[in-house]
Design a protein around this motif. Structure first.
Motif, short mmCIF file in Angstrom:
data_model
loop_
_atom_site.label_atom_id
_atom_site.label_comp_id
_atom_site.label_asym_id
_atom_site.label_seq_id
_atom_site.Cartn_x
_atom_site.Cartn_y
_atom_site.Cartn_z
N GLU A 94 0.83 -1.21 0.00
CA GLU A 94 0.00 0.00 0.00
C GLU A 94 0.86 1.26 0.00
O GLU A 94 0.64 2.20 -0.79
CB GLU A 94 -0.91 -0.01 1.22
N THR A 95 1.87 1.29 0.88
CA THR A 95 2.74 2.46 0.98
C THR A 95 3.57 2.65 -0.28
O THR A 95 3.77 3.78 -0.75
CB THR A 95 3.66 2.32 2.21
N MET A 96 4.05 1.56 -0.83
CA MET A 96 4.88 1.61 -2.04
C MET A 96 4.12 2.30 -3.18
O MET A 96 4.70 3.10 -3.92
CB MET A 96 5.26 0.18 -2.43
N ILE A 97 2.83 2.00 -3.32
CA ILE A 97 2.03 2.58 -4.39
C ILE A 97 1.53 3.98 -4.03
O ILE A 97 1.68 4.94 -4.80
CB ILE A 97 0.83 1.67 -4.72
N SER A 110 4.63 9.24 -4.79
CA SER A 110 4.82 10.65 -5.15
C SER A 110 5.73 11.38 -4.18
O SER A 110 6.26 12.45 -4.50
CB SER A 110 3.46 11.36 -5.21
N GLU A 111 5.95 10.81 -2.98
CA GLU A 111 6.85 11.42 -2.00
C GLU A 111 8.30 11.02 -2.23
O GLU A 111 9.21 11.54 -1.58
CB GLU A 111 6.41 11.04 -0.59
N THR A 171 12.96 4.77 3.62
CA THR A 171 12.66 5.94 4.45
C THR A 171 11.15 6.19 4.53
O THR A 171 10.60 6.45 5.61
CB THR A 171 13.36 7.19 3.90
N ILE A 172 10.48 6.10 3.39
CA ILE A 172 9.03 6.34 3.35
C ILE A 172 8.28 5.25 4.10
O ILE A 172 7.31 5.53 4.83
CB ILE A 172 8.55 6.46 1.89
N TRP A 173 8.68 3.99 3.94
CA TRP A 173 8.06 2.91 4.71
C TRP A 173 8.18 3.18 6.20
O TRP A 173 7.21 3.03 6.96
CB TRP A 173 8.72 1.57 4.38
N ASN A 174 9.38 3.56 6.64
CA ASN A 174 9.62 3.77 8.07
C ASN A 174 8.80 4.94 8.61
O ASN A 174 8.39 4.93 9.78
CB ASN A 174 11.11 4.01 8.32
N GLN A 175 8.57 5.95 7.80
CA GLN A 175 7.79 7.11 8.22
C GLN A 175 6.29 6.83 8.22
O GLN A 175 5.53 7.52 8.90
CB GLN A 175 8.08 8.29 7.29
N ASN A 223 10.96 -1.21 11.19
CA ASN A 223 12.08 -0.40 10.72
C ASN A 223 12.77 -1.18 9.60
O ASN A 223 13.18 -2.33 9.79
CB ASN A 223 13.08 -0.12 11.84
N ILE A 224 12.85 -0.57 8.43
CA ILE A 224 13.45 -1.22 7.27
C ILE A 224 14.77 -0.53 6.94
O ILE A 224 14.82 0.68 6.74
CB ILE A 224 12.51 -1.17 6.04
#
Length: 336
Positions: free
Chosen positions: A167-170, A174-175, A249-253, A259-260
């Motif tokens: 979900e976050t990956m898609i 844009s971030e 970074t985006i996954w972790n936020q 924590n990846i």
């Protein structure tokens, strides 16, 4: 006699100065060209051998350097490497940086016969890099392309974590400021998944978004207890490493409780093997390598990877072969 010797010395000095001005590059191509073919555990390394087969190149026609594209680009700039083969996003910042430093970068086209050989022996397909993709590129360049995808370790990534990662990956692509992040869309999400088992978390997300998922669903043994996860990328000079760093970074936020950490690797083959061995949780790879891994073929003939599942498409990977005008090499056919 003394005058003749002075004249010979003068000629020698002029010749050495001329060689120095060219940075020591080889001129005219030919036997013994130095070619960077990627790290040993990379898709680039394997594809390079298929390219050589297509041109009938044998040992003695070239000297191989098993380096990542970053180090290889430095060698091209210095004139120590004549040709560097990379599987990269388009356009590749590393190639643009090389042009800024060297000023005479040239992309090498594959012949139609070579492309046919590659298509018949790999999962790569023909592609044209349009003229003007790079500022220095005046003509279309014929090459081949594949897909970069994300694979997950089913022993450590449970369904819910897989869902959130997908979900976050898609939805947060844009971030991500990397140029290739724009390719991580719902429309592209299943590219490169053909023949691969899909992670149940990814399947659930895609079906909620209205996509039809026909892949077999992987069995997951993970219980969600592992919170410190490792993402395998590639060499720092390639696309995987910087893109993967931003993804982590985006996954972790975004995802609570995990924590990846992204790590530099030899890329596709190493990542799949490390997932198999239980020392990696997520891995970026060319889709062909993932197929070989789960089916126990090629580099994985004796050690298939039963615990890997497809998460999503990342970006199209384009084979880009660079040299410098100073090398005098126009194509691999010059090396026979």
């Amino acid at each position: 006699m003394k005058g003749k010797r002075l004249w010979q010395v003068a000629v020698l000095v002029v010749s050495l100065l001329a060689l120095s001005a060219c940075g020591g590059e080889s001129s005219g191509g030919g036997s013994g060209a130095n070619i960077a073919i990627g790290p040993p555990a990379s898709a680039t390394n394997g594809l390079s051998k298929v390219i050589f087969e297509a041109y009938g190149l044998e040992e003695g026609d070239y000297k191989e350097f098993q380096e990542g594209f970053g180090d290889a680009a430095d060698g091209v700039q210095d004139g120590n490497i004549d040709i560097s083969i990379g599987i990269l996003g388009l356009p590749a910042a590393s190639i643009e940086n090389l042009q800024s430093a060297a000023g005479d970068v040239k992309l090498i086209s594959l012949t139609e016969e070579a492309v046919t050989h590659i298509e018949e022996n790999t999962q790569y397909k023909a592609m044209t890099i349009p003229a003007g993709t790079y500022e220095f590129q005046e003509e279309d360049v014929q090459t081949v392309t594949a897909y970069a995808i994300l694979m997950a370790n089913t022993d450590t990534i449970d369904e819910e974590t897989g869902y959130q990662i997908t979900e976050t990956m898609i939805e947060k692509a844009s971030e991500n400021t990397h140029a290739q992040a724009k390719e991580m869309t719902l429309e592209n999400a299943l590219k490169g998944s053909e023949g691969l088992p899909i992670h149940p978390g990814a399947k659930r997300y895609y079906e909620e978004q209205g996509l039809t998922v026909e892949n077999p669903v992987a069995e997951v043994s993970a219980d969600g207890s592992k919170k410190e996860l490792i993402l395998g990328t590639g060499s720092q000079g390639g696309t995987y490493y910087p893109l993967g760093g931003e993804m982590a970074t985006i996954w972790n936020q975004t995802i609570d409780g995990i924590n990846i950490t992204n790590t530099e690797t030899g890329a596709s083959i190493e990542n799949m093997a490390t997932i198999r061995d239980g020392n990696m949780d997520l891995g970026m790879t060319v889709h062909e390598t993932a197929l070989f891994a789960v089916n126990g073929e090629q580099d994985f003939a004796d050690n298939e990877v039963p615990n890997a599942a497809f998460i999503g498409h990342i970006y199209p990977e384009v084979v880009q072969i660079v040299t410098r005008e100073a090398s005098g090499i126009n194509g691999f056919e010059d090396l026979n």
